[in-house]
Enzyme design. Structure first.
Site, PDB file in Angstrom:
ATOM      1  N   GLN A 194      25.256  23.775 -23.744  1.00  0.00           N
ATOM      2  CA  GLN A 194      23.619  23.188 -23.286  1.00  0.00           C
ATOM      3  C   GLN A 194      23.736  21.942 -22.853  1.00  0.00           C
ATOM      4  OE1 GLN A 194      22.307  24.560 -27.276  1.00  0.00           O
ATOM      5  NE2 GLN A 194      20.736  23.461 -26.759  1.00  0.00           N
ATOM      6  N   TRP A 237      15.052  22.497 -34.131  1.00  0.00           N
ATOM      7  CA  TRP A 237      14.732  21.331 -33.351  1.00  0.00           C
ATOM      8  C   TRP A 237      13.549  21.620 -32.078  1.00  0.00           C
ATOM      9  CZ3 TRP A 237      18.018  18.670 -28.950  1.00  0.00           C
ATOM     10  CH2 TRP A 237      18.954  19.885 -28.325  1.00  0.00           C
ATOM     11  N   GLU A 276      26.826  23.217 -29.065  1.00  0.00           N
ATOM     12  CA  GLU A 276      27.521  23.894 -30.209  1.00  0.00           C
ATOM     13  C   GLU A 276      28.587  24.690 -29.924  1.00  0.00           C
ATOM     14  OE1 GLU A 276      23.874  25.928 -30.244  1.00  0.00           O
ATOM     15  OE2 GLU A 276      23.017  24.659 -32.033  1.00  0.00           O
TER      16      GLU A 276
END
Lengths: 729, 271
Positions: A585, A333, A472
């Site tokens: 993040q 992405w 993640e």
């Protein structure tokens, strides 16, 4: 250490105007803001230097390895879109023959950095001209002093050509030189998937009387010469690279191509420089008052431009571009969300190729969705040439454990990310042809995926369970706010586009709806799903819960880890990090950035203030987005701190992160932090607006951008606090 | 004599634990063993063999010597005279069980010019082999002092070299040329193999690794505990540590912990 450096220190200033034929046919740019310089030689840093100083033109890319090699040299050249795979492993960019290798011996003594004494040694990345330079004065054990200069480029004017020129001058001796300019590896190779890669090479050597030794006399690339004291000799090497991806007979094409090119090396360099200058004319961003920021942004632009090829819409840009082997050339992405905005606004032709790559890989995305029992298109988390998901399912962690990775199955937000890129491209360029021929189909198929993926539950809301968001650290979570809100957005936009295409291009719509089997009520069904989506938004607090149960997780004060040298998941372990609120993040903050116009100001601020202190920045994509959002919220000091952190990811790397290639996504993020953050350009709505929040030491920022086919100049600060570009709505 | 391996024995049963280790090291290094006894008076060799409970079949090639004086002083003197490649000795005798190192071992460790292998007495006389050599590396060039002998020993012994890097919550090393844990791990499935490879590659610049089998381990938490954990889970036969020569707290904390708790022999290399 990388520094800015004046090319005049090389004694090359103004050389272009008075070049003797035997000198290099160009000179480095003489402005510190355009060059990176690596002085000396630290063998442990070689892999980083090779990545940072890599050259590329979107068709091919080469690491900036030392021509003669070193204990740690890892030369590599890649052709975009050419992957290879071994049985049992995922595809990776196929390394091709090393065309940069060039070694020399003088009176039998090898010229190497680890032999003798290096009087001077520097490497220069000339971002303005897209040239990698090297300057070296070497004294061997016998006291012989040799000066070498070299340039290397991947032609931006003719993307199939790679070029190297090197001069050698014996400063205090006459002697025998033996040059080995053979290629390392086969000039023709066929990958396991059947792609033929063909290279053809031509070389010539010029002596002090300006007489060329033609390439046929350089048998197998090896040649002996008698050097005379003080005279300069030059070697030119041109390589033509073609593959069966772009021509039926790549061997013949390469051979014919290189024969023509070797006769016009000076012109070839000149055309390459002109192509780069033209590219910079469109894409440069000038910052006055902050040389470090200027250099960092130019570095980002250089590598983004080096990776782009508007002539090939079947390739995209991998996470480490063509600058290294890490990430195997896989596309994430990063391209759609982090890099694409740069291309949309300054290089729309390249942006079109990137979004078309997603169109060409749509069949694989459909197949992935169908395999998992869903409709529409579920894009690959990691994509190579075909668009099939090539995410490695397992890897050995450094603690020796074999870990199963769920990103390929669970990072489903990729489909909405692709749609977002498509939508942004069309809205900023007004490329209706793209929308009708390709974009609408992507938007519709991704919307269909979400409509089948989300399930209505007892609360009459649609939920998505078992996913991974951009953060993640937390796997197999339910109702990730980013995923759900982006899915919601995707559904709404697809419905809107379906109606638009049906209205403006009825014939095209008929063909599209017939081809995709779209029934008339389907767009309304998408809207209904979007309306009833669970988003985790709390009206009372204005906060999105990142995922179900997030607010109940363990609080860990990141301030206690401020001096850490490792990511938080390494320090705490996977299990503990999953039980904590620490995020890798921006997740909700990413949502704030992407769907800025859908959120009231107080919601943007509340979510940034809640999630920013909980972010461990374990991803290189993280600091730039925090800089961007902080700048848009008006917290310039915080934004500047994150901007510096983002700028250092590659340029000040000392932990081996850049060894496997530059971080193309982070570089795209840095550009966005500058343009969408500090300059405040907004891609939202139909108007193109800006609200500048420049750091105090930035005296001005200027750039050009393209909005719906028109170029605009932007110079900040303006006379008023709020500037507005042309309204083309 | 060809730089023998020196094995000081004091006549205690515990001290004999050094012998199997020393024997294998001597075989690997293709050198001889010299067994040294230091006491209050000279002892004839036959008597020494009997007193030290040495059985000839267990040793292929060794010499035996006896000195009079302070044990540590004499051990260091013999090591110097014979240019010993390494000293292999027990960490402490039975009466010193509570200590990390016995007085003699401590003095020898402090003043020896060659590497010293300290063997836990609990090993007893069990046979020893060298399949896995573990070397912790904090990413600093000074730690690399242990790497060269570790790589050489593993190479000669056809053993595998295990490199452990322990990530820390404290600030990273400031030493020029240091390589620490990556700050960013975007996609672990790609990042960790790449980082491990880079780490080993950089080690290869410091010392020649050649065809040596090298495995990289990243751990987090207390440095000594993690080194010991990896050592135990990987059935390490020898831990090799670099040491700058300062024993007093707060320095050498890791070294002290490992010497206290390691179940396998530990080699200390002065840097």
């Amino acid at each position: 250490m990388i520094t800015a450096f004046k090319a005049s220190n090389l004694g090359l200033q103004g050389l272009a105007g008075r070049l003797h034929l035997v000198e290099l046919p160009a000179a480095p740019t003489d402005e510190p803001g355009w060059i990176l310089v690596e002085e000396g030689f630290t063998v442990a840093r070689e892999h980083e230097v090779e990545s940072l100083f890599a050259i590329g033109n979107g068709y091919a890319g080469s690491r900036a390895s030392l021509a003669e090699g070193s204990a740690l040299s890892a030369p590599a050249t890649f052709a975009a879109g050419v992957f290879d795979s071994k049985p049992g492993s995922v595809p990776e960019l196929a390394p091709i023959a090393d065309w940069t290798r060039l070694s020399a011996t003088i009176n039998g003594h090898p010229l190497r950095l680890d032999r003798g004494y290096n009087l001077e040694h520097r490497r220069i990345l000339d971002m303005r001209q897209g040239i990698f330079w090297r300057e070296w004065r070497h004294r061997d054990e016998a006291g012989r002093i040799t000066r070498l200069r070299a340039l290397r480029l991947a032609s931006l004017a003719d993307r199939h050509l790679l070029l190297q020129c090197a001069t050698i001058t014996p400063e205090n001796f006459s002697g025998s030189l033996f040059v080995d300019a053979t290629l390392t590896g086969p000039v023709v190779q066929v990958t396991n998937s059947g792609t033929t890669i063909a290279m053809a090479v031509a070389r010539r050597v010029m002596n002090a009387t300006d007489r060329w030794t033609p390439s046929r006399e350089l048998i197998n690339g090896r040649q002996g010469l008698e050097l005379r004291l003080g005279e300069t000799y030059r070697l030119d090497r041109v390589v033509a690279l073609h593959t069966s991806r772009d021509t039926g007979d790549p061997r013949d094409m390469a051979r014919l191509h290189v024969e023509r090119a070797i006769e016009n090396v000076a012109d070839l360099i000149s055309e390459h420089r002109d192509a780069w200058l033209a590219r910079w004319e469109a894409s440069d961003l000038r910052i006055d008052g902050d040389p470090a920021a200027q250099r960092a942004v130019r570095f980002a632009i250089y590598h983004l431009l080096s990776a782009a090829n508007p002539q090939d819409d079947r390739v995209s840009i991998g996470a480490r571009s063509l600058s290294g082997t890490a990430y195997k050339g896989h596309v994430f992405w990063d391209t759609d969300i982090f890099m694409l905005p740069f291309f949309i606004l300054t290089y729309p032709e390249a942006a079109r190729a990137l979004v078309m790559y997603r169109y060409h890989t749509l069949p694989a995305a459909r197949a992935k969705a169908a395999r998992l029992g869903y409709r529409g298109a579920f894009y690959a988390w990691e994509s190579a040439d075909s668009g099939e998901d090539v995410t490695p399912p397992f890897a050995v962690a450094p603690d020796g454990q074999v870990i199963r990775f769920l990103t390929g199955e669970q990072e489903q937000h990729i489909s909405a990310d692709v749609a977002y890129g498509v939508w942004n491209y069309w809205r900023a360029t007004g490329d209706d042809r793209f929308l009708v021929d390709a974009g609408a189909e992507i938007l519709i198929e991704t919307a269909r995926f979400w409509a089948s993926r989300a399930k209505r539950e007892e609360d009459d809301r649609y939920h998505i369970r078992g996913v991974i968001g951009p953060d993640e650290y937390h796997e197999t979570i339910d109702d990730n706010a980013y995923t759900n809100c982006m899915a919601q957005w995707n559904l709404e936009v697809a419905a809107e586009i379906a109606k638009l295409v049906a209205h403006r291009w009825p014939e095209s719509w008929q063909a599209l709806s017939r081809g995709l089997g779209i029934v008339s009520e389907e767009p309304d069904q998408w809207l209904q799903v979007a309306r009833d989506f669970y988003t985790g938004f709390d009206e009372q607090t204005g906060l999105f819960e990142q995922f179900r149960g997030y607010f109940g997780l363990e609080e860990i004060d990141l301030a206690a880890f401020a001096l850490r040298t490792a990511p938080m998941d390494v320090l705490l372990g996977r299990e503990r990090i999953q039980r904590s609120k620490i995020i890798k993040q921006p997740d909700v903050v990413m949502l704030v950035h992407l769907l800025w116009d859908r959120m009231p100001p107080e919601v943007r601020r509340a979510n940034f203030e809640y999630y920013e202190p909980r972010c461990g920045h374990g991803s290189s994509l993280s600091p730039a987005i925090h800089a961007l959002v902080a700048a848009r919220l008006g917290d310039t000091a915080l934004a500047e701190r994150y901007f510096r952190q983002a700028a250092e990811i590659d340029l000040d790397d000392s932990r081996g992160n850049a060894a496997g290639g530059i971080h193309a996504g982070a570089l795209g993020g840095l550009w966005q932090a500058t343009v969408l953050g500090f300059a405040g350009l907004s891609l939202g709505g139909n108007k193109f607006e800006h609200r500048a929040n420049l750091p105090p030491n930035w005296r001005s920022l200027s750039m050009r951008y393209q909005w719906r086919g028109q170029w605009h100049e932007l110079t900040l600060p303006e006379g008023t606090e709020h500037g507005k570009a042309e309204d083309d709505s | 004599m060809n730089e023998p391996i020196l094995v000081p024995l004091d006549g205690s049963k515990q001290a004999l634990a050094a012998l199997p280790v020393a024997k294998v090291l001597a075989d690997i290094e293709r050198t001889t063993l010299h067994i040294l006894h230091v006491g209050e008076y000279e002892v004839p060799e036959e008597e020494l063999r009997r007193r030290l409970a040495l059985e000839a079949p267990m040793l292929n090639s060794f010499s035996v010597g006896s000195r009079v004086g302070m044990p540590a002083v004499e051990i260091l003197q013999v090591a110097k005279e014979m240019k010993s490649r390494v000293i292999v000795m027990c960490k402490h005798s039975g009466s010193e069980r509570a200590r990390t190192l016995g007085r003699t071992a401590m003095k020898v460790l402090h003043d020896a010019r060659c590497p010293i292998v300290l063997v836990p007495p609990e090993r007893g006389a069990r046979p020893w082999h060298l399949h896995h050599v573990l070397v912790p590396h904090d990413g600093t060039p000074s730690t690399s002092g242990a790497l060269q002998p570790a790589a050489q020993l593993a190479d000669r012994g056809c053993a595998e070299l295990l490199v452990v890097h322990v990530a820390d919550v404290k600030a990273g090393p400031t030493e020029v040329g240091s390589l620490t844990t990556p700050r960013y791990v975007d996609q672990p499935q790609h990042e960790w193999p790449a980082w491990s490879s880079e780490f080993v590659n950089r080690l290869g610049c410091i010392c020649r690794l050649g065809q040596l089998r090298v495995r990289m381990f990243l751990a987090h938490g207390n440095t000594a505990e993690e080194i010991l954990r990896v050592s135990e889970t990987q059935s390490t036969d020898l831990i090799i540590l670099a040491w700058r020569g300062i024993w007093e707290a707060p320095r050498a904390e890791t070294l002290r912990d490992i010497l206290r708790k390691a179940q396998c022999p530990t080699m200390i290399v002065r840097t």
